[in-house]
Write a protein that holds these residues in place. Structure first.
Motif, PDB file in Angstrom:
ATOM      1  N   ALA A  21      13.550  10.153   4.656  1.00 32.97           N
ATOM      2  CA  ALA A  21      12.927   9.250   3.682  1.00 32.97           C
ATOM      3  C   ALA A  21      13.842   9.114   2.474  1.00 32.97           C
ATOM      4  CB  ALA A  21      11.575   9.803   3.241  1.00 32.97           C
ATOM      5  N   ALA A  22      13.775   7.978   1.800  1.00 33.14           N
ATOM      6  CA  ALA A  22      14.554   7.808   0.571  1.00 33.14           C
ATOM      7  C   ALA A  22      13.974   8.671  -0.540  1.00 33.14           C
ATOM      8  CB  ALA A  22      14.557   6.338   0.147  1.00 33.14           C
ATOM      9  N   ALA A  23      12.642   8.708  -0.620  1.00 33.19           N
ATOM     10  CA  ALA A  23      11.964   9.509  -1.641  1.00 33.19           C
ATOM     11  C   ALA A  23      10.595   9.911  -1.114  1.00 33.19           C
ATOM     12  CB  ALA A  23      11.814   8.729  -2.941  1.00 33.19           C
ATOM     13  N   VAL A  24      10.161  11.109  -1.490  1.00 33.45           N
ATOM     14  CA  VAL A  24       8.825  11.587  -1.153  1.00 33.45           C
ATOM     15  C   VAL A  24       8.154  12.005  -2.455  1.00 33.45           C
ATOM     16  CG1 VAL A  24       7.443  13.257   0.131  1.00 33.45           C
ATOM     17  CG2 VAL A  24       9.583  12.385   1.126  1.00 33.45           C
ATOM     18  N   HIS A  25       7.071  11.312  -2.793  1.00 28.37           N
ATOM     19  CA  HIS A  25       6.272  11.645  -3.974  1.00 28.37           C
ATOM     20  C   HIS A  25       5.169  12.597  -3.526  1.00 28.37           C
ATOM     21  CE1 HIS A  25       7.700   8.340  -6.682  1.00 28.37           C
ATOM     22  NE2 HIS A  25       8.128   7.898  -5.515  1.00 28.37           N
ATOM     23  N   LEU A  26       5.116  13.782  -4.133  1.00 30.88           N
ATOM     24  CA  LEU A  26       4.079  14.759  -3.827  1.00 30.88           C
ATOM     25  C   LEU A  26       2.958  14.566  -4.845  1.00 30.88           C
ATOM     26  CD1 LEU A  26       6.448  17.764  -3.115  1.00 30.88           C
ATOM     27  CD2 LEU A  26       5.373  16.214  -1.458  1.00 30.88           C
ATOM     28  N   LEU A  27       1.848  13.966  -4.405  1.00 30.94           N
ATOM     29  CA  LEU A  27       0.786  13.534  -5.308  1.00 30.94           C
ATOM     30  C   LEU A  27      -0.404  14.488  -5.295  1.00 30.94           C
ATOM     31  CD1 LEU A  27       0.707   9.731  -4.411  1.00 30.94           C
ATOM     32  CD2 LEU A  27       1.926  10.827  -6.277  1.00 30.94           C
ATOM     33  N   ARG A  55      -2.926  11.884   3.466  1.00 34.69           N
ATOM     34  CA  ARG A  55      -2.814  10.441   3.305  1.00 34.69           C
ATOM     35  C   ARG A  55      -1.403  10.113   2.831  1.00 34.69           C
ATOM     36  NH1 ARG A  55      -7.829  11.931   2.241  1.00 34.69           N
ATOM     37  NH2 ARG A  55      -9.522  10.770   3.178  1.00 34.69           N
ATOM     38  N   MET A  56      -0.800   9.163   3.523  1.00 33.01           N
ATOM     39  CA  MET A  56       0.533   8.717   3.129  1.00 33.01           C
ATOM     40  C   MET A  56       0.500   7.210   2.911  1.00 33.01           C
ATOM     41  SD  MET A  56       3.383  10.776   5.376  1.00 33.01           S
ATOM     42  CE  MET A  56       3.115   9.800   6.836  1.00 33.01           C
ATOM     43  N   SER A  57       1.200   6.785   1.882  1.00 31.09           N
ATOM     44  CA  SER A  57       1.482   5.375   1.670  1.00 31.09           C
ATOM     45  C   SER A  57       2.987   5.235   1.792  1.00 31.09           C
ATOM     46  CB  SER A  57       1.020   4.924   0.288  1.00 31.09           C
ATOM     47  OG  SER A  57      -0.380   5.081   0.175  1.00 31.09           O
ATOM     48  N   PRO A  93      -0.304   4.776  -5.206  1.00 34.97           N
ATOM     49  CA  PRO A  93      -0.107   3.424  -5.723  1.00 34.97           C
ATOM     50  C   PRO A  93      -0.790   2.385  -4.843  1.00 34.97           C
ATOM     51  CG  PRO A  93       1.869   4.194  -4.647  1.00 34.97           C
ATOM     52  CD  PRO A  93       0.914   5.359  -4.679  1.00 34.97           C
ATOM     53  N   SER A  94      -1.144   1.285  -5.468  1.00 37.67           N
ATOM     54  CA  SER A  94      -1.692   0.182  -4.686  1.00 37.67           C
ATOM     55  C   SER A  94      -0.546  -0.774  -4.366  1.00 37.67           C
ATOM     56  CB  SER A  94      -2.787  -0.526  -5.478  1.00 37.67           C
ATOM     57  OG  SER A  94      -2.254  -0.997  -6.698  1.00 37.67           O
ATOM     58  N   GLY A  95      -0.822  -1.804  -3.664  1.00 32.55           N
ATOM     59  CA  GLY A  95       0.220  -2.775  -3.345  1.00 32.55           C
ATOM     60  C   GLY A  95       0.479  -2.860  -1.868  1.00 32.55           C
ATOM     61  N   ASP A  96       1.578  -3.477  -1.512  1.00 37.08           N
ATOM     62  CA  ASP A  96       1.920  -3.756  -0.123  1.00 37.08           C
ATOM     63  C   ASP A  96       2.597  -2.537   0.507  1.00 37.08           C
ATOM     64  OD1 ASP A  96       2.172  -5.180   2.206  1.00 37.08           O
ATOM     65  OD2 ASP A  96       4.040  -6.156   1.607  1.00 37.08           O
ATOM     66  N   LEU A  97       1.807  -1.521   0.785  1.00 37.27           N
ATOM     67  CA  LEU A  97       2.314  -0.298   1.393  1.00 37.27           C
ATOM     68  C   LEU A  97       1.566  -0.039   2.688  1.00 37.27           C
ATOM     69  CD1 LEU A  97       2.281   1.938  -1.810  1.00 37.27           C
ATOM     70  CD2 LEU A  97       4.291   0.906  -0.762  1.00 37.27           C
ATOM     71  N   GLN A  98       2.265   0.540   3.649  1.00 39.83           N
ATOM     72  CA  GLN A  98       1.608   0.946   4.893  1.00 39.83           C
ATOM     73  C   GLN A  98       0.831   2.226   4.616  1.00 39.83           C
ATOM     74  OE1 GLN A  98       4.347   2.039   7.990  1.00 39.83           O
ATOM     75  NE2 GLN A  98       2.726   2.655   9.383  1.00 39.83           N
ATOM     76  N   ARG A  99      -0.416   2.298   5.053  1.00 35.38           N
ATOM     77  CA  ARG A  99      -1.256   3.481   4.857  1.00 35.38           C
ATOM     78  C   ARG A  99      -1.353   4.244   6.179  1.00 35.38           C
ATOM     79  NH1 ARG A  99      -1.264   2.899  -0.531  1.00 35.38           N
ATOM     80  NH2 ARG A  99      -2.160   0.933  -1.159  1.00 35.38           N
TER      81      ARG A  99
END
Length: 183
Positions: A59-65, A90-92, A72-78
């Motif tokens: 992955a380019a980046a992994v945000h650990l939330l 849950r991954m976006s 985040p909302s928007g055009d992301l695959q869930r």
């Protein structure tokens, strides 16, 4: 109870050997296109460890939330991933970047004690610079921290790099119950 010397995660009533996680048993690489940005939210230590092993360099980046931070909302695959311990991750996932860095960025959020939690970018090298190899010792670690926060992540990485098993109580239990579980 740990019954052999192979390092594993004991989380609730479930145990998973690191060797299975190294084989990407949760299929994270298949779920995440190379060069994508991933936002991961989970209570499962097994999923966090699997992400560290499968997504670094992919992955380019992994945000650990942590739970206090919304995906985040928007055009992301869930994507939802069922962890061996019954937890759901849950991954976006963003579209792959055109110019993907060779090194995965690991984004850890501050605790927010002085305001809104802020993202802090790390590499796996910066996250592991204080790790000490203890391969000669047969250690078992216990986790009392959120695995998506810096303190919890440090314990996970210490276990992984030193081939030590990890015991994870339900993090919502009172401290005395957590200690009883680890014993």
């Amino acid at each position: 109870m740990i019954t052999d010397s192979a390092p594993q995660i004991i989380e609730g009533q479930t145990s998973v050997a690191y060797s299975l996680l190294r084989g990407d048993c949760l299929g994270l690489r298949a779920s995440v296109p190379r060069g994508s940005e991933v936002f991961l939210s989970t209570t499962s230590v097994t999923v966090v460890m699997a992400a560290l092993l499968a997504l670094d360099g992919h992955a380019a980046a992994v945000h650990l939330l942590p739970h206090a931070i919304q995906q985040p909302s928007g055009d992301l695959q869930r994507v939802e991933i069922n962890a061996p311990d019954g937890a759901v991750a849950r991954m976006s996932i963003s579209q792959p970047r055109i110019n993907c860095p060779e090194e995965t960025g690991w984004v850890v959020y501050t605790s927010g004690t002085t305001g809104v939690p802020k993202p802090v970018n790390h590499s796996l090298q910066s996250l592991t610079r204080t790790i000490r190899s203890t391969v000669a010792l047969d250690l078992v670690w216990g986790l009392l921290y959120d695995p998506l926060r810096m303190a919890g992540l440090q314990v996970l990485l210490q276990c992984l790099y030193s081939s030590s098993s990890l015991v994870v109580p339900n993090l919502e239990l009172p401290v005395a119950d957590k200690v009883r579980f680890m014993v």
